[in-house]
Enzyme design. Structure first.
Site, PDB file in Angstrom:
ATOM      1  N   ARG A 117       0.808  -1.237   0.000  1.00 35.90           N
ATOM      2  CA  ARG A 117       0.000   0.000   0.000  1.00 35.90           C
ATOM      3  C   ARG A 117       0.833   1.275   0.000  1.00 35.90           C
ATOM      4  O   ARG A 117       0.357   2.329   0.405  1.00 35.90           O
ATOM      5  CB  ARG A 117      -0.973   0.007   1.179  1.00 35.90           C
ATOM      6  CG  ARG A 117      -1.953  -1.144   1.154  1.00 35.90           C
ATOM      7  CD  ARG A 117      -3.212  -0.836   1.924  1.00 35.90           C
ATOM      8  NE  ARG A 117      -4.113  -1.967   1.832  1.00 35.90           N
ATOM      9  CZ  ARG A 117      -4.137  -2.980   2.694  1.00 35.90           C
ATOM     10  NH1 ARG A 117      -3.322  -2.987   3.728  1.00 35.90           N
ATOM     11  NH2 ARG A 117      -4.984  -3.964   2.537  1.00 35.90           N
ATOM     12  N   LYS A 139       2.716  11.465 -11.016  1.00 37.88           N
ATOM     13  CA  LYS A 139       1.816  10.624 -11.821  1.00 37.88           C
ATOM     14  C   LYS A 139       2.535   9.315 -12.116  1.00 37.88           C
ATOM     15  O   LYS A 139       3.643   9.323 -12.666  1.00 37.88           O
ATOM     16  CB  LYS A 139       1.458  11.313 -13.140  1.00 37.88           C
ATOM     17  CG  LYS A 139       0.374  12.364 -12.997  1.00 37.88           C
ATOM     18  CD  LYS A 139      -0.067  12.837 -14.366  1.00 37.88           C
ATOM     19  CE  LYS A 139      -1.141  13.889 -14.268  1.00 37.88           C
ATOM     20  NZ  LYS A 139      -1.530  14.399 -15.596  1.00 37.88           N
ATOM     21  N   GLU A 181       8.823  17.657 -25.710  1.00 34.59           N
ATOM     22  CA  GLU A 181       8.204  18.054 -24.424  1.00 34.59           C
ATOM     23  C   GLU A 181       8.745  19.414 -23.988  1.00 34.59           C
ATOM     24  O   GLU A 181       8.041  20.206 -23.371  1.00 34.59           O
ATOM     25  CB  GLU A 181       8.469  17.006 -23.329  1.00 34.59           C
ATOM     26  CG  GLU A 181       7.723  15.702 -23.501  1.00 34.59           C
ATOM     27  CD  GLU A 181       6.249  15.733 -23.033  1.00 34.59           C
ATOM     28  OE1 GLU A 181       5.756  16.777 -22.550  1.00 34.59           O
ATOM     29  OE2 GLU A 181       5.594  14.685 -23.167  1.00 34.59           O
ATOM     30  N   LYS A 223       7.342  22.749 -14.642  1.00 33.12           N
ATOM     31  CA  LYS A 223       6.631  21.552 -14.171  1.00 33.12           C
ATOM     32  C   LYS A 223       6.411  21.612 -12.663  1.00 33.12           C
ATOM     33  O   LYS A 223       5.319  21.316 -12.160  1.00 33.12           O
ATOM     34  CB  LYS A 223       7.419  20.293 -14.566  1.00 33.12           C
ATOM     35  CG  LYS A 223       6.800  18.988 -14.090  1.00 33.12           C
ATOM     36  CD  LYS A 223       5.789  18.433 -15.054  1.00 33.12           C
ATOM     37  CE  LYS A 223       4.927  17.343 -14.436  1.00 33.12           C
ATOM     38  NZ  LYS A 223       4.853  16.127 -15.184  1.00 33.12           N
ATOM     39  N   GLU A 233      -4.716  17.887 -11.176  1.00 37.13           N
ATOM     40  CA  GLU A 233      -5.180  18.277 -12.509  1.00 37.13           C
ATOM     41  C   GLU A 233      -6.632  18.753 -12.510  1.00 37.13           C
ATOM     42  O   GLU A 233      -7.416  18.436 -13.417  1.00 37.13           O
ATOM     43  CB  GLU A 233      -4.989  17.105 -13.481  1.00 37.13           C
ATOM     44  CG  GLU A 233      -4.799  17.569 -14.904  1.00 37.13           C
ATOM     45  CD  GLU A 233      -4.499  16.418 -15.848  1.00 37.13           C
ATOM     46  OE1 GLU A 233      -3.491  15.728 -15.648  1.00 37.13           O
ATOM     47  OE2 GLU A 233      -5.281  16.233 -16.785  1.00 37.13           O
ATOM     48  N   ARG A 237      -2.967  22.215 -14.118  1.00 39.06           N
ATOM     49  CA  ARG A 237      -2.136  21.099 -14.619  1.00 39.06           C
ATOM     50  C   ARG A 237      -2.591  20.596 -15.984  1.00 39.06           C
ATOM     51  O   ARG A 237      -1.820  19.975 -16.710  1.00 39.06           O
ATOM     52  CB  ARG A 237      -2.080  19.966 -13.586  1.00 39.06           C
ATOM     53  CG  ARG A 237      -1.034  18.912 -13.935  1.00 39.06           C
ATOM     54  CD  ARG A 237      -0.702  17.973 -12.789  1.00 39.06           C
ATOM     55  NE  ARG A 237       0.312  17.009 -13.186  1.00 39.06           N
ATOM     56  CZ  ARG A 237       0.949  16.194 -12.354  1.00 39.06           C
ATOM     57  NH1 ARG A 237       0.689  16.217 -11.081  1.00 39.06           N
ATOM     58  NH2 ARG A 237       1.861  15.349 -12.813  1.00 39.06           N
ATOM     59  N   ASN A 241      -1.042  18.943 -20.664  1.00 40.12           N
ATOM     60  CA  ASN A 241      -1.523  17.977 -21.656  1.00 40.12           C
ATOM     61  C   ASN A 241      -1.520  18.545 -23.064  1.00 40.12           C
ATOM     62  O   ASN A 241      -2.078  17.939 -23.987  1.00 40.12           O
ATOM     63  CB  ASN A 241      -2.929  17.504 -21.298  1.00 40.12           C
ATOM     64  CG  ASN A 241      -2.927  16.751 -19.999  1.00 40.12           C
ATOM     65  OD1 ASN A 241      -1.985  16.023 -19.713  1.00 40.12           O
ATOM     66  ND2 ASN A 241      -3.950  16.961 -19.188  1.00 40.12           N
ATOM     67  N   HIS A 244      -1.079  16.286 -25.911  1.00 46.64           N
ATOM     68  CA  HIS A 244      -1.184  14.915 -25.423  1.00 46.64           C
ATOM     69  C   HIS A 244      -2.488  14.231 -25.806  1.00 46.64           C
ATOM     70  O   HIS A 244      -2.514  13.017 -25.982  1.00 46.64           O
ATOM     71  CB  HIS A 244      -1.019  14.873 -23.901  1.00 46.64           C
ATOM     72  CG  HIS A 244       0.410  15.047 -23.467  1.00 46.64           C
ATOM     73  ND1 HIS A 244       1.154  16.160 -23.784  1.00 46.64           N
ATOM     74  CD2 HIS A 244       1.239  14.234 -22.767  1.00 46.64           C
ATOM     75  CE1 HIS A 244       2.364  16.035 -23.281  1.00 46.64           C
ATOM     76  NE2 HIS A 244       2.451  14.878 -22.661  1.00 46.64           N
ATOM     77  N   HIS A 248      -1.951  10.912 -27.492  1.00 50.70           N
ATOM     78  CA  HIS A 248      -2.292   9.616 -26.876  1.00 50.70           C
ATOM     79  C   HIS A 248      -3.106   8.755 -27.846  1.00 50.70           C
ATOM     80  O   HIS A 248      -2.918   7.538 -27.913  1.00 50.70           O
ATOM     81  CB  HIS A 248      -3.117   9.823 -25.603  1.00 50.70           C
ATOM     82  CG  HIS A 248      -2.301  10.264 -24.424  1.00 50.70           C
ATOM     83  ND1 HIS A 248      -2.852  10.612 -23.229  1.00 50.70           N
ATOM     84  CD2 HIS A 248      -0.958  10.408 -24.274  1.00 50.70           C
ATOM     85  CE1 HIS A 248      -1.893  10.950 -22.378  1.00 50.70           C
ATOM     86  NE2 HIS A 248      -0.735  10.845 -22.999  1.00 50.70           N
ATOM     87  N   HIS A 261       6.699   8.443 -27.124  1.00 47.03           N
ATOM     88  CA  HIS A 261       5.691   9.334 -26.560  1.00 47.03           C
ATOM     89  C   HIS A 261       5.896  10.787 -27.021  1.00 47.03           C
ATOM     90  O   HIS A 261       4.955  11.460 -27.454  1.00 47.03           O
ATOM     91  CB  HIS A 261       5.722   9.237 -25.025  1.00 47.03           C
ATOM     92  CG  HIS A 261       4.822  10.207 -24.348  1.00 47.03           C
ATOM     93  ND1 HIS A 261       3.455  10.182 -24.502  1.00 47.03           N
ATOM     94  CD2 HIS A 261       5.088  11.270 -23.540  1.00 47.03           C
ATOM     95  CE1 HIS A 261       2.920  11.167 -23.808  1.00 47.03           C
ATOM     96  NE2 HIS A 261       3.885  11.844 -23.216  1.00 47.03           N
TER      97      HIS A 261
HETATM   98  N1  GLY Z   1       2.707  14.698 -18.062  1.00 51.59           N
HETATM   99  C1  GLY Z   1       1.633  15.530 -17.696  1.00 51.59           C
HETATM  100  C2  GLY Z   1       1.525  15.745 -16.233  1.00 51.59           C
HETATM  101  O1  GLY Z   1       2.407  15.389 -15.493  1.00 51.59           O
HETATM  102  O2  GLY Z   1       0.523  16.271 -15.785  1.00 51.59           O
END
Ligand code: GLY
Length: 356
Positions: A117, A139, A181, A223, A233, A237, A241, A244, A248, A261
């Protein structure tokens, strides 16, 4: 060298950009920690393992290997590693050192989030993409066949150690993928970064240390600030994206095997630029953005990819909430907007333009 605080409910930690910090990794393992498990991939270990071994000094550790590659970013390898950890004596005081590119840092972070956990993880990213994005912000997760990162957890690390020295051994394609990126950060929030990438492309591509350190640090600063303002998010945040959502869809459509990616994000940013123009959100810098993305290309061939299939996949992205697709659209260099309610036909045309 700079250090940026990331403030999240779980903990506040530092993302440190420093040449040679790999050699001091042991300092970031807490006193009193139990067994250390380095989770990595064979190729990273072959090239950078000696440096990490030196950095861990007298700290005993076990090395666990993930297969590597986006198409292997699934739950099954993590279950196998968890069994291996138990077999090797792991307990709640064990620490995982996530050592690799974005796939490894996401997977190792998720393993740490799930194991008993939740145990501590120290993130040591070795690709540009992981250094400026994946390893920062907590994330973690894996892909489902249905889509990218559809299972995961927020699990903040002890620290993120970002050593630009390791980028020297990165294959050029991986380096370019990470640069997309970095371009993203320029477009969403940093005109100075964007114009540096535009004007000093040859030095960036040659890996000139002073320029590399500057672009990595500026990306990490952004970041860290964005995650500190909005870990889950709920608002800000979402701007991370940029490129993205459609990226994606491209990755899933090609079974995670044709595009790295960052390359898929490049495609997504091109589509978002066309979409921004079509919806009237884009006020200036259309050509400059497209030129900058192209300057760090090429990306693999888009041959055989159908726009309508990418459109259909958008509805299954986890950023799609109650059927609404959220697009991050550019206004100008340094400014983007989160937009919903874009007609499907307009999205389809933008995807077609990006595929053309
Ligand atoms: N890679 C996008 C984020 O970390 O929110």
């Amino acid at each position: 060298m700079p250090s940026f605080a990331v403030s999240a409910p779980q903990r506040t930690y530092q993302a440190i950009v420093e040449r040679g910090i790999l050699g001091r990794a042991a300092q970031y393992i807490p006193n009193g920690a139990g067994k250390v498990f380095v989770v990595t991939s064979e190729d990273v270990w072959r090239v950078q393992g000696v440096a990490l071994k030196q950095g861990l000094g007298s700290r005993a550790f076990e090395t666990l290997f993930l297969p590597g590659g986006e198409e292997t970013k699934r739950l099954a390898p993590l279950e196998a590693l968890a069994e291996e950890m138990v077999h090797k004596g792991a307990d709640r005081t064990s620490v995982i050192v996530a050592f690799g590119g974005g796939v490894v840092t996401d997977m190792a972070g998720f393993l740490a989030a799930m194991f008993m956990r939740g145990i501590d993880v120290l993130q040591i990213p070795t690709t540009l993409l992981a250094q400026v994005d994946a390893a920062i912000g907590g994330k973690t997760g894996v892909n489902l066949v249905a889509g990218k990162n559809l299972i995961g957890a927020f699990h903040q690390p002890l620290a993120v150690l970002i050593d630009p020295v390791v980028l020297a051994t990165l294959p050029e394609r991986e380096y370019r993928a990470g640069l997309f990126e970095v371009v993203k950060y320029g477009i969403i929030s940093s005109p100075s970064l964007f114009w540096l990438l535009t004007r000093r492309q040859p030095e960036v591509m040659a890996g000139a240390p002073e320029v590399v350190d500057e672009i990595v640090s500026e990306s990490v600063r952004i970041k860290a600030e964005v995650v500190s303002a909005d870990e889950r998010e709920g608002g800000l945040r979402k701007i991370l994206n940029y490129g993205h959502t459609i990226g994606h869809a491209l990755e899933a459509e090609t079974s995670y095997s044709r595009f790295l990616h960052g390359e898929a994000v490049a495609f997504g940013m091109i589509a978002a630029t066309h979409l921004g123009a079509a919806t009237g959100h884009l006020a200036e810098h259309r050509e400059e953005m497209l030129d900058c993305i192209a300057a760090y290309g090429p990306i693999p061939s888009l041959e055989g990819i159908a726009a309508d299939r990418l459109l259909a996949r958008l509805a299954r992205d986890k950023k799609t909430i109650q059927g609404k697709v959220h697009f991050v659209l550019p206004r100008r260099v340094g400014e983007v907007e989160v937009v919903t309610g874009v007609p499907s036909e307009t999205v389809l045309r933008a995807i077609e333009a990006a595929l053309a």
